[in-house]
Design a protein around this motif. Structure first.
Motif, PDB file in Angstrom:
ATOM      1  N   GLN B  75       0.909  -1.260  -0.066  1.00 39.82           N
ATOM      2  CA  GLN B  75       0.142  -0.062   0.117  1.00 39.82           C
ATOM      3  C   GLN B  75       0.761   1.412   0.027  1.00 39.82           C
ATOM      4  N   LEU B  76       1.880   1.234  -0.796  1.00 39.00           N
ATOM      5  CA  LEU B  76       2.859   2.456  -0.778  1.00 39.00           C
ATOM      6  C   LEU B  76       2.797   2.864  -2.280  1.00 39.00           C
ATOM      7  N   PHE B  77       3.140   4.004  -2.436  1.00 42.81           N
ATOM      8  CA  PHE B  77       3.735   4.714  -3.683  1.00 42.81           C
ATOM      9  C   PHE B  77       5.227   5.130  -3.455  1.00 42.81           C
ATOM     10  N   GLU B  78       6.180   4.865  -4.294  1.00 40.55           N
ATOM     11  CA  GLU B  78       7.486   5.349  -4.031  1.00 40.55           C
ATOM     12  C   GLU B  78       7.933   6.206  -5.313  1.00 40.55           C
ATOM     13  N   LEU B  79       8.328   7.568  -4.797  1.00 36.60           N
ATOM     14  CA  LEU B  79       8.850   8.271  -5.868  1.00 36.60           C
ATOM     15  C   LEU B  79      10.308   8.398  -5.705  1.00 36.60           C
ATOM     16  N   VAL B  80      11.158   8.320  -7.052  1.00 38.59           N
ATOM     17  CA  VAL B  80      12.672   8.281  -6.987  1.00 38.59           C
ATOM     18  C   VAL B  80      12.817   9.348  -7.701  1.00 38.59           C
ATOM     19  N   TYR B  81      13.757  10.266  -7.103  1.00 38.08           N
ATOM     20  CA  TYR B  81      14.200  11.436  -7.732  1.00 38.08           C
ATOM     21  C   TYR B  81      15.747  11.319  -8.056  1.00 38.08           C
ATOM     22  N   ARG B  82      16.303  11.757  -9.061  1.00 42.04           N
ATOM     23  CA  ARG B  82      17.726  11.486  -9.442  1.00 42.04           C
ATOM     24  C   ARG B  82      18.189  12.650  -9.941  1.00 42.04           C
ATOM     25  N   PHE B  83      19.193  13.007  -9.010  1.00 43.59           N
ATOM     26  CA  PHE B  83      19.900  14.457  -9.344  1.00 43.59           C
ATOM     27  C   PHE B  83      21.367  13.872  -9.924  1.00 43.59           C
ATOM     28  N   TYR B  84      21.819  14.918 -10.697  1.00 43.15           N
ATOM     29  CA  TYR B  84      23.375  14.874 -11.308  1.00 43.15           C
ATOM     30  C   TYR B  84      24.099  16.264 -11.126  1.00 43.15           C
ATOM     31  N   HIS B  85      25.376  15.976 -11.025  1.00 42.80           N
ATOM     32  CA  HIS B  85      26.304  17.154 -10.887  1.00 42.80           C
ATOM     33  C   HIS B  85      26.469  17.504 -12.547  1.00 42.80           C
ATOM     34  N   LEU B  86      26.412  18.651 -12.973  1.00 45.30           N
ATOM     35  CA  LEU B  86      26.727  19.148 -14.233  1.00 45.30           C
ATOM     36  C   LEU B  86      28.458  18.761 -14.759  1.00 45.30           C
ATOM     37  N   GLU B  87      29.359  18.789 -13.620  1.00 44.49           N
ATOM     38  CA  GLU B  87      30.642  18.358 -13.875  1.00 44.49           C
ATOM     39  C   GLU B  87      30.812  16.769 -14.095  1.00 44.49           C
ATOM     40  N   GLY B  88      29.864  16.035 -13.771  1.00 46.55           N
ATOM     41  CA  GLY B  88      29.987  14.783 -14.233  1.00 46.55           C
ATOM     42  C   GLY B  88      29.896  13.969 -13.044  1.00 46.55           C
ATOM     43  N   GLY B  89      30.059  12.520 -12.998  1.00 49.60           N
ATOM     44  CA  GLY B  89      29.988  11.513 -11.968  1.00 49.60           C
ATOM     45  C   GLY B  89      28.530  10.918 -11.758  1.00 49.60           C
ATOM     46  N   ARG B  90      28.414  10.161 -10.653  1.00 53.41           N
ATOM     47  CA  ARG B  90      27.376   9.461 -10.542  1.00 53.41           C
ATOM     48  C   ARG B  90      26.046  10.127 -10.105  1.00 53.41           C
ATOM     49  N   ASP B  91      25.149   9.448  -9.916  1.00 55.72           N
ATOM     50  CA  ASP B  91      23.812  10.165  -9.409  1.00 55.72           C
ATOM     51  C   ASP B  91      23.565  10.252  -7.952  1.00 55.72           C
ATOM     52  N   LEU B  92      22.560  11.004  -7.558  1.00 57.57           N
ATOM     53  CA  LEU B  92      22.511  11.218  -6.345  1.00 57.57           C
ATOM     54  C   LEU B  92      20.799  10.713  -6.252  1.00 57.57           C
ATOM     55  N   VAL B  93      20.423   9.795  -5.422  1.00 58.32           N
ATOM     56  CA  VAL B  93      19.047   9.172  -5.540  1.00 58.32           C
ATOM     57  C   VAL B  93      18.296   9.872  -4.253  1.00 58.32           C
ATOM     58  N   ILE B  94      17.049  10.173  -4.494  1.00 57.34           N
ATOM     59  CA  ILE B  94      16.309  10.687  -3.190  1.00 57.34           C
ATOM     60  C   ILE B  94      15.000  10.001  -3.350  1.00 57.34           C
ATOM     61  N   LYS B  95      14.566   9.434  -2.306  1.00 61.78           N
ATOM     62  CA  LYS B  95      13.228   8.489  -2.624  1.00 61.78           C
ATOM     63  C   LYS B  95      12.220   9.015  -1.532  1.00 61.78           C
ATOM     64  N   VAL B  96      10.804   9.037  -1.871  1.00 60.99           N
ATOM     65  CA  VAL B  96       9.808   9.370  -1.100  1.00 60.99           C
ATOM     66  C   VAL B  96       8.888   8.644  -1.052  1.00 60.99           C
ATOM     67  N   ARG B  97       8.186   8.037  -0.032  1.00 62.13           N
ATOM     68  CA  ARG B  97       7.395   6.980   0.017  1.00 62.13           C
ATOM     69  C   ARG B  97       6.033   7.582   0.641  1.00 62.13           C
ATOM     70  N   VAL B  98       4.888   7.385  -0.032  1.00 61.51           N
ATOM     71  CA  VAL B  98       3.567   7.936   0.418  1.00 61.51           C
ATOM     72  C   VAL B  98       2.809   6.906   0.347  1.00 61.51           C
ATOM     73  N   PRO B  99       1.709   7.001   1.516  1.00 59.62           N
ATOM     74  CA  PRO B  99       0.404   5.978   1.358  1.00 59.62           C
ATOM     75  C   PRO B  99      -0.289   5.946   0.078  1.00 59.62           C
ATOM     76  N   ARG B 100      -0.749   4.749  -0.159  1.00 61.56           N
ATOM     77  CA  ARG B 100      -1.326   4.698  -1.438  1.00 61.56           C
ATOM     78  C   ARG B 100      -2.776   5.282  -1.408  1.00 61.56           C
ATOM     79  N   ASP B 101      -3.210   5.275  -0.373  1.00 65.31           N
ATOM     80  CA  ASP B 101      -4.687   6.077  -0.478  1.00 65.31           C
ATOM     81  C   ASP B 101      -4.322   7.570  -0.314  1.00 65.31           C
ATOM     82  N   ASN B 102      -4.834   8.198  -1.518  1.00 64.99           N
ATOM     83  CA  ASN B 102      -4.805   9.799  -1.265  1.00 64.99           C
ATOM     84  C   ASN B 102      -3.289  10.035  -1.535  1.00 64.99           C
TER      85      ASN B 102
END
Lengths: 375, 166
Positions: B75-102
């Motif tokens: 009963q969850l939604f997960e949102l995955v946000y992906r950020f990058y540095h414009l100089e290069g390199g790997r990503d930075l991931v931030i996840k948010v979990r919200v209840p599935r109803d509303n």
């Protein structure tokens, strides 16, 4: 209507450009508010080609999705294949032999030349140079498609990549054919560049049109030639090298102003750089170890629970696949980070204040393909 | 290149934005293996503040992708946000979990116009509301459609529209 003083009373008008319009490169609608000939506001409307690609992928097994990725950006099926294969390989921890990596790079760089040649042909077409420049681009594209056909069996929907490599090795006459193609390529590129640089009409239509400043480009998350045209040297092949791109010597061309003209020049220069990469890859290919595919790699896989995201510099920008596995035969979640979709975000900002005829050119310079935008 | 690991970011955020890091997940007690993640989990209310922090303080100026994932069994939604540095390199991931109803998450579009189409897509296909989004309309499906097709409980064969309810 009675004119007040010397000013003529004007009224804003809302019109549709598309969905059925030759310059929208597919079924794409722009809801445009115009004041005379000037664009006041523009809202892109799409979804006419939507087929819920991502849900189809959740029903198919991992391998069954490979031909479906061809249909995303149907100009660059090889690049789509690579991005998807890399995501699954990361998820299931499959190794790729060196030779397979070289074959992949050759295919994707050929795709880049093919894409830019036809995209620029279409762009000049949109400016009103009807058919002839496009035929020049298409002529070059045909030669590359012939190579694809001899390798993968298909010209457009190649479905050539597999997890751990590619489906079959290069045919024996591939290398000499590619070499003769590369010999003729500079003539084509120079000719194409001259067509724009020495044509006053094309320059008037493209210089200072659709300007996307640096900071705006970053905040709108655009990628690929559009971002580099705005003067940011961000190329994933350099920024986060994947596959074997750290072995090649190439430059990242950038623009200065961020207008249509800059995007055109960036694409021209990228074709030259792709040719450089291809030449180096052909030189290094005979020494590459391993076969065209990892013999231990299974195709019908059940990756361990987890998620993986990989991205490549596709000809249109950052193409990424995000996969979530629940340990089953099919992906639990499959998401495509499509470059043309995100590159459409700043369209209204780029068009505001320009004329209706410029909209077509600006849209052409972003280089969208609806198979990928609508998914 | 000043790249940051999830663990360092967790520590930094704990110091600079107390309360932002989500320690427990909002609905299910005890974490199933499927939901384990090495990435940073954030409380939904803190999302804009964390995103602006990541951009302005840490220099991750490029928001690449927003993905919604439907965990129906939990009963969850997960949102995955992906950020990058414009100089290069790997990503930075931030996840948010919200209840599935509303499900509702603050929108990043006012701070980051590049989030616009991704958020509209998640709204259209998953039914997640992004509060503060200036133009939250369906993007692929038609406006009259009842339901959100990428949800795991959406009827797959279109039987709902063929009049077959079974």
């Amino acid at each position: 209507m009675k004119a007040e003083g010397t000013m003529i009373k004007t009224e804003e008008l809302q019109i549709n450009i598309g969905p059925q319009h030759p310059s929208t490169h597919g079924v794409f609608r722009m809801l445009v508010t115009v004041d005379g000939e000037t664009i006041v506001d523009l809202k892109p409307v799409f979804g006419y080609l939507h087929r819920n690609h991502e849900q189809i992928a959740e029903v198919n097994t991992y391998l069954q999705n490979m031909p479906y990725t061809d249909r995303l950006d149907y100009f660059n099926s090889m690049a789509n294949n690579q991005a998807y294969a890399m995501a699954v390989e990361k998820l299931a921890e499959i190794e790729v032999p060196e030779r397979a990596e070289y074959i992949r790079v050759i295919m994707v760089e050929l795709t880049r030349i093919l894409n830019h040649a036809s995209a620029l042909g279409f762009l000049i077409n949109d400016m009103g140079a009807w058919q002839t420049p496009l035929a020049f681009g298409m002529r070059e594209r045909e030669k590359i498609l012939d190579l694809f056909e001899s390798t993968s069996g298909a010209r457009l929907m190649c479905n050539y990549f597999r997890f751990g490599g590619v489906v079959r090795d290069l045919p024996p006459d591939f290398v000499p054919r590619l070499q003769s193609l590369l010999t003729g390529l500079p003539t084509f590129i120079d000719e194409f560049e001259r067509m724009l640089r020495e044509n006053e009409i094309l320059r008037i239509r493209s210089e200072g049109i659709g300007v996307l400043p640096k900071e705006v480009a970053i905040s709108y998350s655009v990628t690929g030639p559009v971002l580099r045209g705005s003067g940011i040297p961000y190329d994933i092949r350099k920024a986060e090298p994947y596959s074997i791109y750290d072995r090649f010597d190439f430059d990242v061309p950038i623009g200065t102003v961020g207008d249509v003209y800059d995007r055109f020049l960036v694409r021209i220069e990228e074709m030259r750089q792709s040719k450089r990469i291809l030449e180096q890859a052909l030189k290094q290919l005979p020494d590459a170890e391993g076969g065209h595919i990892n013999p231990k790699a299974r195709q019908n896989i059940r990756p361990p629970v987890g998620d993986a995201y990989t991205r490549i510099e596709s000809p249109k920008g950052e193409l990424g696949f995000y996969l979530v596995s629940d340990g089953g035969q099919t992906p639990y979640r499959y998401k495509v980070r499509a470059p043309s979709f995100i590159n459409l975000t700043p369209l209204s900002d780029m068009c505001r204040g320009y004329k209706v005829a410029d909209v077509v050119v600006i849209l052409g310079s972003i280089d969208i393909v609806m198979g990928e935008v609508d998914r | 290149m000043p790249l940051i690991t999830p663990d360092d970011l967790r520590k930094q955020l704990g110091a600079d934005l107390p309360g932002a890091v989500a320690s427990v997940h909002p609905v299910v007690e005890g974490l199933p293996a499927f939901l384990e993640t090495g990435d940073l989990l954030i409380e939904a209310d803190f999302l804009p503040r964390v995103a602006v922090y990541v951009r302005d303080v840490l220099g991750y100026t490029y928001l690449s992708d927003i993905v919604a994932v439907d965990y129906l069994d939990y009963q969850l939604f997960e949102l995955v946000y992906r950020f990058y540095h414009l100089e290069g390199g790997r990503d930075l991931v931030i996840k948010v979990r919200v209840p599935r109803d509303n499900p509702s998450v603050p929108s990043l579009t006012p701070f980051w116009p590049g989030a616009d189409l991704n958020e509209r897509e998640a709204f259209d296909l998953f039914g997640i509301t992004f509060t503060g989004h200036p133009y939250l309309k369906r993007i692929y499906m038609w406006d009259e459609l009842d339901g959100h097709p990428m949800r795991k409980d959406f009827p797959k064969q279109g039987d709902k529209y063929l009049g077959d309810e079974s």
